[in-house]
Scaffold this motif. Structure first.
Motif, PDB file in Angstrom:
ATOM      1  N   ALA A 122      11.380  30.492 -24.657  1.00  0.00           N
ATOM      2  CA  ALA A 122       9.957  30.210 -24.849  1.00  0.00           C
ATOM      3  C   ALA A 122       9.214  30.154 -23.534  1.00  0.00           C
ATOM      4  O   ALA A 122       8.087  30.656 -23.418  1.00  0.00           O
TER       5      ALA A 122
ATOM      6  N   LYS B 249       8.244  32.117 -31.475  1.00  0.00           N
ATOM      7  CA  LYS B 249       7.270  33.006 -30.842  1.00  0.00           C
ATOM      8  C   LYS B 249       5.941  33.003 -31.582  1.00  0.00           C
ATOM      9  O   LYS B 249       4.870  33.087 -30.959  1.00  0.00           O
TER      10      LYS B 249
ATOM     11  N   TYR C  42       8.704  33.647 -22.465  1.00  0.00           N
ATOM     12  CA  TYR C  42       7.809  34.398 -23.343  1.00  0.00           C
ATOM     13  C   TYR C  42       6.349  33.986 -23.184  1.00  0.00           C
ATOM     14  O   TYR C  42       5.443  34.832 -23.198  1.00  0.00           O
TER      15      TYR C  42
END
Length: 211
Positions: free
Chosen positions: A48, A25, A51
């Motif tokens: 990912a 992150k 996110y």
């Protein structure tokens, strides 16, 4: 090259064996802030993509030694694509290349290229090859319709070298990776013919450019 072009040529990378989701992150946040791509372990691709859906996302296949069975590499590639990867960086079977088993090496690459509709970069691990083997590896990647050839995994002794980038650029676009920690080194690789830079120091490279 302006800052936007430089940042867009960088695959900001975290691939170490101790990489956590927090690490991923952080790389995604930095990639988004600076306009870079990200290259992360395959186990985190789905998270990912959720996110940071706007960050171009690469992951690895057959990493870091390339000696997975072809079926395993193909399945790894398909799962990564399904999870949201935009590009794949696959490692050739270096042992088979060094044994002269060119048909097997080419078939290995072809399986991945045919399995997914996204660009495949072929990591040839230049530090382990002589010049003849580097030419062979690049030619096989070209014949297998790969999108790029890439110098290194970062897990062998030695990384990207200008002479290797120049050699590889005769065949396909080049991703220079391994040991590129500042703008001077990155710029030297780009001048030698690289079109992409793989580095865990993406932020430092861009900040160095600004300075």
């Amino acid at each position: 090259m302006n800052e936007t072009e430089l940042a867009g040529a960088i695959d900001h990378t975290v691939l170490g064996p101790e990489t956590t989701l927090v690490d991923v992150k952080t790389v995604l946040d930095e990639a988004e802030e600076y306009g870079m791509n990200a290259c992360i372990p395959p186990c985190y691709v789905a998270e990912a993509d959720e996110y940071a859906p706007d960050v171009p996302l690469a992951t690895v296949v057959g990493f870091p030694h390339g000696q997975h069975a072809i079926d395993a590499k193909r399945e790894e590639a398909v799962v990564a694509w399904d999870d949201g990867a935009d590009e794949l960086d696959m490692v050739i079977n270096i042992g088979r290349l060094k044994s002269g088993e060119h048909g097997a090496v080419k078939a290995d690459i072809e399986e991945i290229v045919a399995a997914v509709p996204i660009p495949v970069k072929v990591i040839i691990e230049t530090a382990l090859l002589n010049d003849e083997e580097k030419h062979d590896a690049c030619r096989l990647a070209q014949e297998a319709d790969a999108a790029f050839v890439k110098t290194s995994t970062g897990f062998a002794d030695g990384g990207a070298e200008i002479e290797d980038v120049e050699l590889m650029a005769e065949y396909l676009p080049v991703k220079a990776s391994g040991g590129i920690g500042d703008y001077q080194k990155a710029n030297a690789m780009l001048d030698a013919g690289a079109q992409r830079i793989g580095a865990s120091s993406g932020v430092e490279i861009v900040e160095d450019f600004r300075g």
